[in-house]
Design a protein around this motif. Sequence first.
Motif, PDB file in Angstrom:
ATOM      1  N   ALA A   1       0.808  -1.219   0.000  1.00 11.57           N
ATOM      2  CA  ALA A   1       0.000   0.000   0.000  1.00 11.57           C
ATOM      3  C   ALA A   1       0.840   1.267   0.000  1.00 11.57           C
ATOM      4  CB  ALA A   1      -0.928   0.004   1.213  1.00 11.57           C
ATOM      5  N   CYS A   2       2.160   1.131   0.190  1.00  9.78           N
ATOM      6  CA  CYS A   2       3.040   2.295   0.179  1.00  9.78           C
ATOM      7  C   CYS A   2       3.186   2.887  -1.211  1.00  9.78           C
ATOM      8  CB  CYS A   2       4.442   1.911   0.661  1.00  9.78           C
ATOM      9  SG  CYS A   2       4.538   1.148   2.273  1.00  9.78           S
ATOM     10  N   GLN A   3       3.073   2.050  -2.238  1.00 13.52           N
ATOM     11  CA  GLN A   3       3.568   2.384  -3.558  1.00 13.52           C
ATOM     12  C   GLN A   3       2.602   3.230  -4.379  1.00 13.52           C
ATOM     13  OE1 GLN A   3       4.232  -1.564  -4.981  1.00 13.52           O
ATOM     14  NE2 GLN A   3       6.121  -1.826  -3.834  1.00 13.52           N
ATOM     15  N   MET A   4       3.183   3.998  -5.300  1.00 13.69           N
ATOM     16  CA  MET A   4       2.382   4.846  -6.182  1.00 13.69           C
ATOM     17  C   MET A   4       1.407   4.034  -7.026  1.00 13.69           C
ATOM     18  SD  MET A   4       3.538   7.474  -9.204  1.00 13.69           S
ATOM     19  CE  MET A   4       4.379   8.643  -8.137  1.00 13.69           C
ATOM     20  N   GLY A   5       1.814   2.841  -7.468  1.00 10.69           N
ATOM     21  CA  GLY A   5       0.942   2.049  -8.319  1.00 10.69           C
ATOM     22  C   GLY A   5      -0.388   1.733  -7.659  1.00 10.69           C
ATOM     23  N   THR A   6      -0.331   1.167  -6.463  1.00 12.84           N
ATOM     24  CA  THR A   6      -1.575   0.814  -5.769  1.00 12.84           C
ATOM     25  C   THR A   6      -2.314   2.069  -5.295  1.00 12.84           C
ATOM     26  OG1 THR A   6      -0.312   0.529  -3.720  1.00 12.84           O
ATOM     27  CG2 THR A   6      -0.722  -1.430  -5.040  1.00 12.84           C
ATOM     28  N   GLN A   7      -1.568   3.105  -4.939  1.00  7.78           N
ATOM     29  CA  GLN A   7      -2.225   4.340  -4.502  1.00  7.78           C
ATOM     30  C   GLN A   7      -2.973   5.018  -5.651  1.00  7.78           C
ATOM     31  OE1 GLN A   7       0.545   6.846  -2.361  1.00  7.78           O
ATOM     32  NE2 GLN A   7       0.708   5.426  -0.641  1.00  7.78           N
ATOM     33  N   LEU A   8      -2.397   4.990  -6.846  1.00  9.50           N
ATOM     34  CA  LEU A   8      -3.107   5.560  -7.996  1.00  9.50           C
ATOM     35  C   LEU A   8      -4.405   4.813  -8.280  1.00  9.50           C
ATOM     36  CD1 LEU A   8      -0.403   6.494 -10.672  1.00  9.50           C
ATOM     37  CD2 LEU A   8      -2.075   8.028  -9.617  1.00  9.50           C
ATOM     38  N   VAL A   9      -4.362   3.487  -8.158  1.00  5.21           N
ATOM     39  CA  VAL A   9      -5.581   2.703  -8.353  1.00  5.21           C
ATOM     40  C   VAL A   9      -6.630   3.122  -7.335  1.00  5.21           C
ATOM     41  CG1 VAL A   9      -6.603   0.394  -8.291  1.00  5.21           C
ATOM     42  CG2 VAL A   9      -4.367   0.738  -9.361  1.00  5.21           C
ATOM     43  N   ARG A  10      -6.220   3.273  -6.078  1.00  2.00           N
ATOM     44  CA  ARG A  10      -7.168   3.677  -5.042  1.00  2.00           C
ATOM     45  C   ARG A  10      -7.662   5.102  -5.263  1.00  2.00           C
ATOM     46  NH1 ARG A  10     -11.224   1.829  -2.356  1.00  2.00           N
ATOM     47  NH2 ARG A  10     -11.396   2.558  -0.189  1.00  2.00           N
ATOM     48  N   MET A  11      -6.789   5.984  -5.709  1.00  2.31           N
ATOM     49  CA  MET A  11      -7.207   7.354  -6.012  1.00  2.31           C
ATOM     50  C   MET A  11      -8.264   7.381  -7.107  1.00  2.31           C
ATOM     51  SD  MET A  11      -3.617   9.484  -5.902  1.00  2.31           S
ATOM     52  CE  MET A  11      -2.942  10.128  -4.380  1.00  2.31           C
ATOM     53  N   LYS A  12      -8.098   6.519  -8.108  1.00  2.00           N
ATOM     54  CA  LYS A  12      -9.097   6.451  -9.181  1.00  2.00           C
ATOM     55  C   LYS A  12     -10.460   6.051  -8.622  1.00  2.00           C
ATOM     56  CE  LYS A  12      -8.111   4.214 -12.940  1.00  2.00           C
ATOM     57  NZ  LYS A  12      -7.600   3.125 -13.796  1.00  2.00           N
ATOM     58  N   GLU A  13     -10.469   5.266  -7.549  1.00  2.00           N
ATOM     59  CA  GLU A  13     -11.720   4.795  -6.956  1.00  2.00           C
ATOM     60  C   GLU A  13     -12.376   5.835  -6.068  1.00  2.00           C
ATOM     61  OE1 GLU A  13     -10.255   0.083  -6.789  1.00  2.00           O
ATOM     62  OE2 GLU A  13     -10.431   1.275  -4.930  1.00  2.00           O
ATOM     63  N   ILE A  14     -11.575   6.588  -5.310  1.00  2.00           N
ATOM     64  CA  ILE A  14     -12.159   7.478  -4.299  1.00  2.00           C
ATOM     65  C   ILE A  14     -12.018   8.959  -4.628  1.00  2.00           C
ATOM     66  CG2 ILE A  14     -11.817   5.750  -2.508  1.00  2.00           C
ATOM     67  CD1 ILE A  14      -9.502   7.437  -1.436  1.00  2.00           C
ATOM     68  N   MET A  15     -11.128   9.332  -5.547  1.00  2.00           N
ATOM     69  CA  MET A  15     -10.957  10.735  -5.935  1.00  2.00           C
ATOM     70  C   MET A  15     -10.587  10.831  -7.419  1.00  2.00           C
ATOM     71  SD  MET A  15      -7.518  11.327  -3.595  1.00  2.00           S
ATOM     72  CE  MET A  15      -6.838  12.722  -4.463  1.00  2.00           C
ATOM     73  N   PRO A  16     -11.466  10.300  -8.277  1.00  2.00           N
ATOM     74  CA  PRO A  16     -11.136  10.233  -9.704  1.00  2.00           C
ATOM     75  C   PRO A  16     -10.906  11.594 -10.344  1.00  2.00           C
ATOM     76  CG  PRO A  16     -13.463   9.754  -9.335  1.00  2.00           C
ATOM     77  CD  PRO A  16     -12.801   9.751  -7.994  1.00  2.00           C
ATOM     78  N   GLU A  17     -11.552  12.623  -9.809  1.00  2.00           N
ATOM     79  CA  GLU A  17     -11.403  13.957 -10.406  1.00  2.00           C
ATOM     80  C   GLU A  17      -9.974  14.467 -10.258  1.00  2.00           C
ATOM     81  OE1 GLU A  17     -12.055  14.199  -6.187  1.00  2.00           O
ATOM     82  OE2 GLU A  17     -13.266  13.224  -7.743  1.00  2.00           O
ATOM     83  N   ALA A  18      -9.310  14.122  -9.160  1.00  2.00           N
ATOM     84  CA  ALA A  18      -7.928  14.553  -8.960  1.00  2.00           C
ATOM     85  C   ALA A  18      -6.998  13.849  -9.946  1.00  2.00           C
ATOM     86  CB  ALA A  18      -7.484  14.263  -7.527  1.00  2.00           C
ATOM     87  N   VAL A  19      -7.214  12.557 -10.161  1.00  2.00           N
ATOM     88  CA  VAL A  19      -6.384  11.812 -11.112  1.00  2.00           C
ATOM     89  C   VAL A  19      -6.593  12.362 -12.521  1.00  2.00           C
ATOM     90  CG1 VAL A  19      -5.916   9.543 -12.111  1.00  2.00           C
ATOM     91  CG2 VAL A  19      -6.457   9.754  -9.665  1.00  2.00           C
TER      92      VAL A  19
END
Length: 519
Positions: free
Chosen positions: A135-153
């Motif tokens: 969960a530290c990594q950018m890869g998994t964090q970007l996936v989670r960001m797409k789920e909970i804050m897609p507008e920021a991505v």
Amino acid sequence: MAGGGDLIIGIDAGTSVIKSIAFDLSGRQIAVASTPNRYTVQPDGAAFQPLADTWDDCARTLRELGEKVPGLATRTVGLAVTAQGDGTWLVGKDNEPVADGWLWLDARAAPVVRRLRQSAADIGRFAKTGSGLNACQMGTQLVRMKEIMPEAVEKAEVALHCKDWLYLNFTGVRACDPSEANFTFGDFRTRSYDDSVIAALGLTDERRLLPEIVDGSQRTHPLNEAAARATGLKAGTPVSLGYVDVACTALGGGIYTGGAQAGCTIIGSTGMHMRATTPEGVHLNEERTGYVMCLPIPGVVAQIQSNMAATLNIDWLLKLVSDLMADMGKPVDHRELIGHIDTWIGAAEPGRGLYHPYISEAGERGPFVDNAARASFIGLSSSHRFPDLVRAVIEGLGLAARDCYDAMGDMPGEIRLTGGAARSKALRSIFSASVNASVRTSAREEAGAAGAAMMAAVANGVYDSMDACIAEWVTPLLGEAEAPDAALAGVYARTYPAYRASREALAPVWAQLSETGDE
């Protein structure tokens, strides 16, 4: 060599402290300016910090360094920046942040990790990156960001790490270094992004967010006018993008000297265990854990396993003592207890009990991943006293290190130790015997900033190769090799199988306790 200066600046923007350090051209530390780092942690696992504040804090340390070092701006040959690793710092139009930076401490991507680790595609991803998913990594964090804050991505134009954000402010260049770029999105053998890795993460559409890969030991960019005004340094000063802090600390701490591929262990709050090797020498474990990080040395990488908690275990045990003494109306200073550790170790017999050092609330990440893992004493009887517990905890750190090195293949013949706890002779003796390898300690106080500064020294022609820089900046600071005590190594050789068997047997118990805690 660029300019006619006599100093190099290394910046290390850590999780706790941001430091700017001036070194002379032979590696001697001249002055330090630092400030606490500021971030927020929330009950949902979020851990973040404002990007603008981070840049302001970094710039302030450089101004303060200028107050300590006469003529710093004109004397600086070059500067380099490293910082805390992993995390995700989204930047959009006009290089403005679109959200706070997610740190490596952020746990919101844990559900993504569980899901992706179960997919067949993760086997191929691990084979390319050499790095276990977490969960530290950018890869998994970007996936989670797409789920909970897609507008920021969607709004973002580039995804950076902490050091990359600072480099952007210094130079206006959007870039990432070979270490973080490859252990997250690439192939450590080619030192370039790999589309199959990106696809395995489900981030093909986000490929647009990945910046150019720049090796700061080979290329620099000039300090821009805005950064010059903010830092007090000279516009045009060459800036190097350092590798991630772990890689720079390993470099400065002596993981590789004179062509020798050694090990390096950082005994800090966490325990980082690393071995230098060629890409062909990397051993990938079946559990798909650890990291492979490129080093700023041609053809050399660091294979890494990391314990979530190292000295945190010692702090916990000593806190029990201080709390008890305070309750009895006899408070004791923590530093006084630290100073007594070697005495307690000497008063106890080796191998009288087992301790698994999984004291972190986040569980363990190396050489296995289990968020439910917890610390435990095994084998206690009524004859055990407090010195036995202290020794068992220290032995647990040594056996945990052996567990990590075992997951990376052959044990290095020599391991370089850094971190405050390495000052303890008794701890070094236990560690050396636990892994059955000689150890050396480094007198380098700020290995991370020094490693970054070494990259700037090579990039600016102070040295014609990293090997030449290492010979002057690193090797002379290594102490004499301390060979393992043969009798003690024999004790731990007999103890280690029980350590491994019991930690494997406890996994279902941890899971049950975790479920009970959720009710």
